[in-house]
Scaffold this motif. Structure first.
Motif, PDB file in Angstrom:
ATOM      1  N   PRO A 116       0.888  -1.283  -0.101  1.00 39.25           N
ATOM      2  CA  PRO A 116       0.048   0.130  -0.140  1.00 39.25           C
ATOM      3  C   PRO A 116       0.758   1.476  -0.016  1.00 39.25           C
ATOM      4  CG  PRO A 116      -1.008  -1.516   1.529  1.00 39.25           C
ATOM      5  CD  PRO A 116       0.537  -2.056   0.849  1.00 39.25           C
ATOM      6  N   THR A 117       2.067   1.331   0.971  1.00 42.00           N
ATOM      7  CA  THR A 117       2.809   2.353   0.683  1.00 42.00           C
ATOM      8  C   THR A 117       3.402   2.777  -0.571  1.00 42.00           C
ATOM      9  OG1 THR A 117       3.292   2.098   3.326  1.00 42.00           O
ATOM     10  CG2 THR A 117       4.708   3.772   1.835  1.00 42.00           C
ATOM     11  N   ASN A 118       3.879   1.812  -1.210  1.00 34.49           N
ATOM     12  CA  ASN A 118       4.590   1.820  -2.526  1.00 34.49           C
ATOM     13  C   ASN A 118       3.585   2.213  -3.563  1.00 34.49           C
ATOM     14  OD1 ASN A 118       7.032   1.492  -1.387  1.00 34.49           O
ATOM     15  ND2 ASN A 118       7.124  -0.828  -1.882  1.00 34.49           N
ATOM     16  N   PRO A 154      11.094  12.163  -5.982  1.00 38.27           N
ATOM     17  CA  PRO A 154      11.908  10.883  -5.943  1.00 38.27           C
ATOM     18  C   PRO A 154      13.125  10.804  -5.265  1.00 38.27           C
ATOM     19  CG  PRO A 154      12.005  11.886  -8.237  1.00 38.27           C
ATOM     20  CD  PRO A 154      10.928  12.857  -7.390  1.00 38.27           C
ATOM     21  N   LEU A 155      13.741  12.014  -5.294  1.00 36.92           N
ATOM     22  CA  LEU A 155      15.101  11.910  -4.278  1.00 36.92           C
ATOM     23  C   LEU A 155      14.481  11.733  -2.842  1.00 36.92           C
ATOM     24  CD1 LEU A 155      16.844  15.068  -5.883  1.00 36.92           C
ATOM     25  CD2 LEU A 155      17.140  12.513  -6.245  1.00 36.92           C
ATOM     26  N   ILE A 156      13.510  12.224  -2.312  1.00 38.81           N
ATOM     27  CA  ILE A 156      12.885  12.132  -1.108  1.00 38.81           C
ATOM     28  C   ILE A 156      12.457  10.769  -0.673  1.00 38.81           C
ATOM     29  CG2 ILE A 156      11.530  13.254   0.791  1.00 38.81           C
ATOM     30  CD1 ILE A 156      11.969  16.118  -0.543  1.00 38.81           C
ATOM     31  N   TYR A 157      11.390  10.557  -1.480  1.00 41.23           N
ATOM     32  CA  TYR A 157      10.385   9.395  -1.255  1.00 41.23           C
ATOM     33  C   TYR A 157      11.116   8.059  -1.700  1.00 41.23           C
ATOM     34  CZ  TYR A 157       7.105  12.931   0.649  1.00 41.23           C
ATOM     35  OH  TYR A 157       6.618  13.751   1.344  1.00 41.23           O
ATOM     36  N   ALA A 158      12.083   7.919  -2.727  1.00 37.52           N
ATOM     37  CA  ALA A 158      12.580   6.707  -3.113  1.00 37.52           C
ATOM     38  C   ALA A 158      14.041   6.438  -3.025  1.00 37.52           C
ATOM     39  CB  ALA A 158      12.074   6.658  -4.646  1.00 37.52           C
ATOM     40  N   ILE A 159      14.830   7.597  -3.588  1.00 34.94           N
ATOM     41  CA  ILE A 159      16.029   7.337  -3.633  1.00 34.94           C
ATOM     42  C   ILE A 159      16.696   6.925  -2.064  1.00 34.94           C
ATOM     43  CG2 ILE A 159      18.169   8.563  -4.106  1.00 34.94           C
ATOM     44  CD1 ILE A 159      17.201   9.849  -6.534  1.00 34.94           C
TER      45      ILE A 159
END
Length: 338
Positions: A67-69, A301-306
């Motif tokens: 769910p989070t992803n 994307p830098l904050i939430y994924a990388i």
């Protein structure tokens, strides 16, 4: 003595020379604008590339179907649209002020612009809500939040964003033929009343929700860290303080990064919009500070994924073309945790 001043031949260029009602080009030559064009194009490409990596990673690897992803995927799709469609359109208008994509695309462009940005904001809200539930009630999280429920929530968020932006464009008379002054023009004139409505709907309310939820998350994280410290036995006092301080520091950093980036990228646009009587999509306010909101799509994307280890692992698999293996969707992306 007669002095004859040389006459300067000023050539007027038009967006569509074959059309008598064509707009004039406002070409901006010179090294400075060429450099700006290159920089903005690089930002657009990086935004598309980074968010595409997130989209491929979460969509392909079954281990990431959580769910989070799903919310991170929704955020990446919104930011991907910003880099793929919104940024190039703004670069085109910035370079010579002409719109070459036709009337229908001009009608759709501000809707896509608003949809992608507002959907990105709603995704940030969903991420804050998801983290709040996960921290405040971790034992019941799996029963309260499922992939199906999260998919429905994301669909509702995108539907509301689309509905709102259609109303936004419609009530600012963007579809009226009388608003088009010449062929090759694509400008959205925004009424001051809708600047206020948009400020409340897309910025003030989401920002308030996000900051309140992350503040609560931060307080819960501190309380849980202290509880762990109090219940821990067999370690020294200095080690207990180190564990607690580490947890508090991580929570504070995450809270600070999220709020600071969102606040920095969005508030200049709305504050400057309130300071002028008429706002148009080609105004200096819209051009300069609007790009800050677009850059937020590059930073997300830098904050939430990388920062996640699974993203680094999936990126290496994608770039090495290992994703084309038959069993690649079942690769273990959390090997360091075992």
């Amino acid at each position: 003595m007669n002095i004859t001043e040389p006459q300067q031949n000023i050539t007027i260029q038009y967006c569509f020379p074959e059309n008598n009602s064509s707009c004039r080009k406002q070409a901006r030559p010179g090294p400075a604008y060429i450099f700006l064009f290159i920089v903005l194009s690089c930002i657009s490409v990086c935004t598309v590339f980074l968010n595409l990596l997130v989209i491929i990673s979460i969509s392909h690897f079954k281990q990431l179907h959580t769910p989070t992803n799903l919310i991170i995927l929704s955020l990446a799709v919104a930011d991907f649209l910003v880099g793929l469609l919104v940024m190039p359109g703004n670069i085109m208008l910035l370079f010579d002020s002409c719109w070459y994509l036709g009337k229908v695309a001009c009608y759709m462009y501000p809707i896509i612009n608003g949809l992608s940005l507002s959907a990105s904001v709603f995704s940030l809200i969903f991420i804050a809500v998801d983290r709040y539930i996960a921290v405040s009630d971790p034992l019941l999280y799996s029963t309260r939040i499922s992939v199906c429920k999260m998919s429905m929530l994301i669909t509702l968020g995108w539907s509301f964003s689309l509905f709102y932006n259609v109303l936004y464009v419609y009530f600012n008379d963007h579809f009226l033929e009388s608003k088009v002054r010449c062929y090759g023009e694509c400008i959205l004139f925004v009424r001051y009343s809708w600047v206020i409505i948009d400020l409340v709907t897309v910025f003030a309310t989401p920002f308030s929700i996000i900051i309140i939820l992350y503040f609560i998350i931060f307080k819960i994280a501190i309380r849980q860290a202290r509880a762990v410290r109090a219940a821990t036995n067999g370690i020294s006092k200095s080690q207990e303080e180190k564990v607690s301080n580490s947890s508090e520091t991580k929570a504070a950093k995450k809270l600070g990064i999220v709020i600071f980036v969102f606040f920095t990228c969005w508030i200049p646009f709305y504050l400057s919009s309130l300071s002028v009587e008429n706002v148009t999509s080609v105004s200096v306010v819209w051009t300069v500070f609007g790009w800050l909101t677009y850059i937020n799509s590059s930073v997300n994307p830098l904050i939430y994924a990388i920062l996640y280890s699974w993203f680094r692992e999936s990126t290496m698999i994608i770039l090495r073309c290992r994703i084309f293996r038959s069993s690649s969707s079942r690769f273990n992306l959390f090997q360091e945790n075992f």
